[in-house]
Motif scaffolding. Structure first.
Motif, PDB file in Angstrom:
ATOM      1  N   PHE A  76      10.152  92.001  19.121  1.00 24.74           N
ATOM      2  CA  PHE A  76      10.169  92.438  20.503  1.00 24.74           C
ATOM      3  C   PHE A  76       8.762  92.674  21.038  1.00 24.74           C
ATOM      4  O   PHE A  76       7.817  92.912  20.287  1.00 24.74           O
ATOM      5  N   GLN A  77       8.652  92.635  22.374  1.00 25.97           N
ATOM      6  CA  GLN A  77       7.349  92.746  23.020  1.00 25.97           C
ATOM      7  C   GLN A  77       6.603  94.015  22.612  1.00 25.97           C
ATOM      8  O   GLN A  77       5.412  93.984  22.333  1.00 25.97           O
ATOM      9  N   TYR A  78       7.307  95.142  22.583  1.00 24.48           N
ATOM     10  CA  TYR A  78       6.663  96.414  22.225  1.00 24.48           C
ATOM     11  C   TYR A  78       7.149  96.913  20.867  1.00 24.48           C
ATOM     12  O   TYR A  78       7.238  98.110  20.617  1.00 24.48           O
ATOM     13  N   SER A  79       7.484  95.971  20.000  1.00 27.65           N
ATOM     14  CA  SER A  79       7.844  96.204  18.604  1.00 27.65           C
ATOM     15  C   SER A  79       9.229  96.818  18.417  1.00 27.65           C
ATOM     16  O   SER A  79       9.953  96.452  17.494  1.00 27.65           O
ATOM     17  N   ALA A  80       9.630  97.774  19.273  1.00 29.17           N
ATOM     18  CA  ALA A  80      10.970  98.373  19.243  1.00 29.17           C
ATOM     19  C   ALA A  80      11.302  98.972  17.874  1.00 29.17           C
ATOM     20  O   ALA A  80      12.408  98.817  17.369  1.00 29.17           O
ATOM     21  N   ILE A  90      13.219  82.516  14.360  1.00 30.25           N
ATOM     22  CA  ILE A  90      12.562  83.758  14.772  1.00 30.25           C
ATOM     23  C   ILE A  90      12.157  83.621  16.234  1.00 30.25           C
ATOM     24  O   ILE A  90      11.539  82.625  16.632  1.00 30.25           O
ATOM     25  N   LEU A  91      12.519  84.622  17.030  1.00 32.51           N
ATOM     26  CA  LEU A  91      12.159  84.665  18.436  1.00 32.51           C
ATOM     27  C   LEU A  91      11.117  85.746  18.654  1.00 32.51           C
ATOM     28  O   LEU A  91      11.289  86.883  18.189  1.00 32.51           O
ATOM     29  N   TYR A  92      10.039  85.405  19.343  1.00 35.59           N
ATOM     30  CA  TYR A  92       8.943  86.334  19.594  1.00 35.59           C
ATOM     31  C   TYR A  92       8.795  86.526  21.103  1.00 35.59           C
ATOM     32  O   TYR A  92       8.583  85.557  21.834  1.00 35.59           O
ATOM     33  N   ASP A  93       8.890  87.770  21.561  1.00 38.88           N
ATOM     34  CA  ASP A  93       8.715  88.071  22.976  1.00 38.88           C
ATOM     35  C   ASP A  93       7.343  88.702  23.182  1.00 38.88           C
ATOM     36  O   ASP A  93       7.128  89.864  22.828  1.00 38.88           O
ATOM     37  N   GLU A  94       6.409  87.910  23.726  1.00 35.72           N
ATOM     38  CA  GLU A  94       5.040  88.370  23.993  1.00 35.72           C
ATOM     39  C   GLU A  94       4.438  89.061  22.764  1.00 35.72           C
ATOM     40  O   GLU A  94       4.072  90.250  22.815  1.00 35.72           O
ATOM     41  N   PRO A  95       4.293  88.359  21.647  1.00 34.83           N
ATOM     42  CA  PRO A  95       3.863  89.015  20.396  1.00 34.83           C
ATOM     43  C   PRO A  95       2.444  89.555  20.423  1.00 34.83           C
ATOM     44  O   PRO A  95       2.097  90.407  19.596  1.00 34.83           O
ATOM     45  N   THR A  96       1.599  89.074  21.347  1.00 33.39           N
ATOM     46  CA  THR A  96       0.216  89.583  21.384  1.00 33.39           C
ATOM     47  C   THR A  96      -0.036  90.494  22.577  1.00 33.39           C
ATOM     48  O   THR A  96      -1.184  90.859  22.837  1.00 33.39           O
ATOM     49  N   ALA A  97       1.020  90.878  23.289  1.00 34.54           N
ATOM     50  CA  ALA A  97       0.845  91.747  24.457  1.00 34.54           C
ATOM     51  C   ALA A  97       0.199  93.063  24.051  1.00 34.54           C
ATOM     52  O   ALA A  97       0.603  93.707  23.085  1.00 34.54           O
ATOM     53  N   GLY A  98      -0.838  93.456  24.796  1.00 36.55           N
ATOM     54  CA  GLY A  98      -1.494  94.737  24.558  1.00 36.55           C
ATOM     55  C   GLY A  98      -2.469  94.764  23.400  1.00 36.55           C
ATOM     56  O   GLY A  98      -2.994  95.830  23.077  1.00 36.55           O
ATOM     57  N   LEU A  99      -2.714  93.616  22.766  1.00 39.59           N
ATOM     58  CA  LEU A  99      -3.615  93.580  21.614  1.00 39.59           C
ATOM     59  C   LEU A  99      -4.967  93.008  22.011  1.00 39.59           C
ATOM     60  O   LEU A  99      -5.069  92.172  22.910  1.00 39.59           O
ATOM     61  N   ASP A 100      -6.016  93.433  21.304  1.00 39.51           N
ATOM     62  CA  ASP A 100      -7.341  92.893  21.567  1.00 39.51           C
ATOM     63  C   ASP A 100      -7.431  91.476  20.998  1.00 39.51           C
ATOM     64  O   ASP A 100      -6.576  91.048  20.212  1.00 39.51           O
ATOM     65  N   THR A 102      12.438  77.966  12.412  1.00 38.64           N
ATOM     66  CA  THR A 102      12.276  77.504  13.788  1.00 38.64           C
ATOM     67  C   THR A 102      11.789  78.702  14.588  1.00 38.64           C
ATOM     68  O   THR A 102      12.414  79.762  14.568  1.00 38.64           O
ATOM     69  N   SER A 103      10.666  78.550  15.280  1.00 40.62           N
ATOM     70  CA  SER A 103      10.062  79.671  15.998  1.00 40.62           C
ATOM     71  C   SER A 103      10.050  79.389  17.500  1.00 40.62           C
ATOM     72  O   SER A 103       9.685  78.289  17.926  1.00 40.62           O
ATOM     73  N   ILE A 104      10.453  80.401  18.267  1.00 39.08           N
ATOM     74  CA  ILE A 104      10.388  80.322  19.723  1.00 39.08           C
ATOM     75  C   ILE A 104       9.545  81.497  20.187  1.00 39.08           C
ATOM     76  O   ILE A 104       9.892  82.656  19.956  1.00 39.08           O
ATOM     77  N   VAL A 105       8.431  81.197  20.823  1.00 40.73           N
ATOM     78  CA  VAL A 105       7.454  82.219  21.177  1.00 40.73           C
ATOM     79  C   VAL A 105       7.273  82.236  22.693  1.00 40.73           C
ATOM     80  O   VAL A 105       6.887  81.231  23.286  1.00 40.73           O
ATOM     81  N   VAL A 106       7.563  83.372  23.301  1.00 42.74           N
ATOM     82  CA  VAL A 106       7.332  83.563  24.731  1.00 42.74           C
ATOM     83  C   VAL A 106       5.984  84.237  24.912  1.00 42.74           C
ATOM     84  O   VAL A 106       5.712  85.278  24.291  1.00 42.74           O
ATOM     85  N   THR A 107       5.135  83.655  25.743  1.00 42.63           N
ATOM     86  CA  THR A 107       3.822  84.249  25.977  1.00 42.63           C
ATOM     87  C   THR A 107       3.237  83.718  27.282  1.00 42.63           C
ATOM     88  O   THR A 107       3.625  82.649  27.758  1.00 42.63           O
ATOM     89  N   HIS A 108       2.310  84.477  27.851  1.00 43.33           N
ATOM     90  CA  HIS A 108       1.486  83.930  28.938  1.00 43.33           C
ATOM     91  C   HIS A 108       0.018  83.924  28.503  1.00 43.33           C
ATOM     92  O   HIS A 108      -0.871  83.704  29.315  1.00 43.33           O
ATOM     93  N   HIS A 109      -0.198  84.129  27.188  1.00 48.39           N
ATOM     94  CA  HIS A 109      -1.549  84.158  26.623  1.00 48.39           C
ATOM     95  C   HIS A 109      -1.873  82.782  26.072  1.00 48.39           C
ATOM     96  O   HIS A 109      -1.411  82.393  25.001  1.00 48.39           O
ATOM     97  N   MET A 110      -2.654  82.020  26.805  1.00 46.42           N
ATOM     98  CA  MET A 110      -2.860  80.613  26.471  1.00 46.42           C
ATOM     99  C   MET A 110      -3.595  80.383  25.150  1.00 46.42           C
ATOM    100  O   MET A 110      -3.250  79.432  24.426  1.00 46.42           O
TER     101      MET A 110
END
Length: 252
Positions: free
Chosen positions: A84-88, A159-169, A190-198
């Motif tokens: 999850f985006q904020y780890s949950a 594995i589904l990743y929702d914004e896995p690098t959000a908030g990280l340096d 099979t990995s599906i990664v949602v991100t806006h971090h190019m």
């Protein structure tokens, strides 16, 4: 492995996803990019069966999700792990208890067997010996790694990743990217990664699909997306405003 056919989704009368068609091959890392609010996270929730589309079909491993019973859908979900985006993480549980949560809920493993799996998965994500640590003692990057350890504890096929690098340096983002790529190679998931971090998208993707205003505007390899002639894609990956272009492009 996963196929979406003419998928449409609305919330409160607003079209969130429109006529989505997408195929994701077994063992592939598909990265979904697009601005915030474009429908990326909704797409993940549809794939894992947490939301039902207004119309269209979602196939996972040759099964159309919404022709299945609830028990059958749950069986499909057990093939999936979610980061999850904020780890949950559960704040009241230790790291080890968080990683073990799915194993206790969905398997008949003994405490000793679960403890062995937890140790192994924490070692994989670089958190050896952290079983008794509480989440509030962890950095943001460490929480992401615990979330990944929990996701892979049941040896998922997807594995589904929702914004896995959000908030990280940038340094920690690079570590998470390498962890995602390493997990895909090690487990052939099979990995599906949602991100806006190019930078992350280009680092880990086999293919990239861009969503804008609920529509997939382009799908291709990293090289094809980098050199796309679609101005919506180019403006997004270069971090430029695309609102005016989008209106013209969608009218066309």
């Amino acid at each position: 492995m996963i196929k979406l056919v003419n998928v449409n989704m609305t919330f409160h009368g607003k079209q969130v996803l429109e006529n989505i068609n997408l195929e994701i091959a077994r063992g592939e890392t598909m990265v979904i990019i697009g601005p915030s609010g474009s429908g990326k996270s909704t797409l993940l929730r549809l794939i894992i069966g947490l939301l039902k589309p207004d119309s269209g079909e979602i196939w996972v491993d040759d099964k159309e999700l919404f022709r299945l019973s609830e028990d059958e859908i749950n069986a499909v979900r057990l093939k999936m792990g979610m980061v999850f985006q904020y780890s949950a993480l559960f704040d009241s549980m230790t790291v080890g208890e968080n990683v073990a949560f799915g194993l206790r809920q969905h398997t008949k493993m003994t405490d000793e067997e679960i403890a062995a799996v937890v140790r192994r998965k924490l070692r994989i994500v670089g958190l050896r010996g952290q079983e008794n640590t509480m989440p509030n003692e962890l950095s943001g990057g460490m929480k992401k790694r615990v979330s990944l350890a929990r996701a892979i504890a049941i040896n998922p096929e997807v594995i589904l990743y929702d914004e896995p690098t959000a908030g990280l340096d940038p340094i920690m983002s690079g570590k998470i990217d390498r962890l995602i790529a390493g997990t895909q190679r090690r487990m052939n998931v099979t990995s599906i990664v949602v991100t806006h971090h190019m930078p992350s998208a280009f680092n880990i993707a086999d293919r990239i699909a861009m969503i804008y205003n609920g529509r997939i505007v382009e799908t291709g390899t990293v090289d094809e997306i980098r050199h796309s002639e679609n101005p919506l894609v180019q403006h997004f990956i270069q971090g430029q405003k695309i609102a005016g272009l989008a209106k013209r492009r969608l009218r066309e």
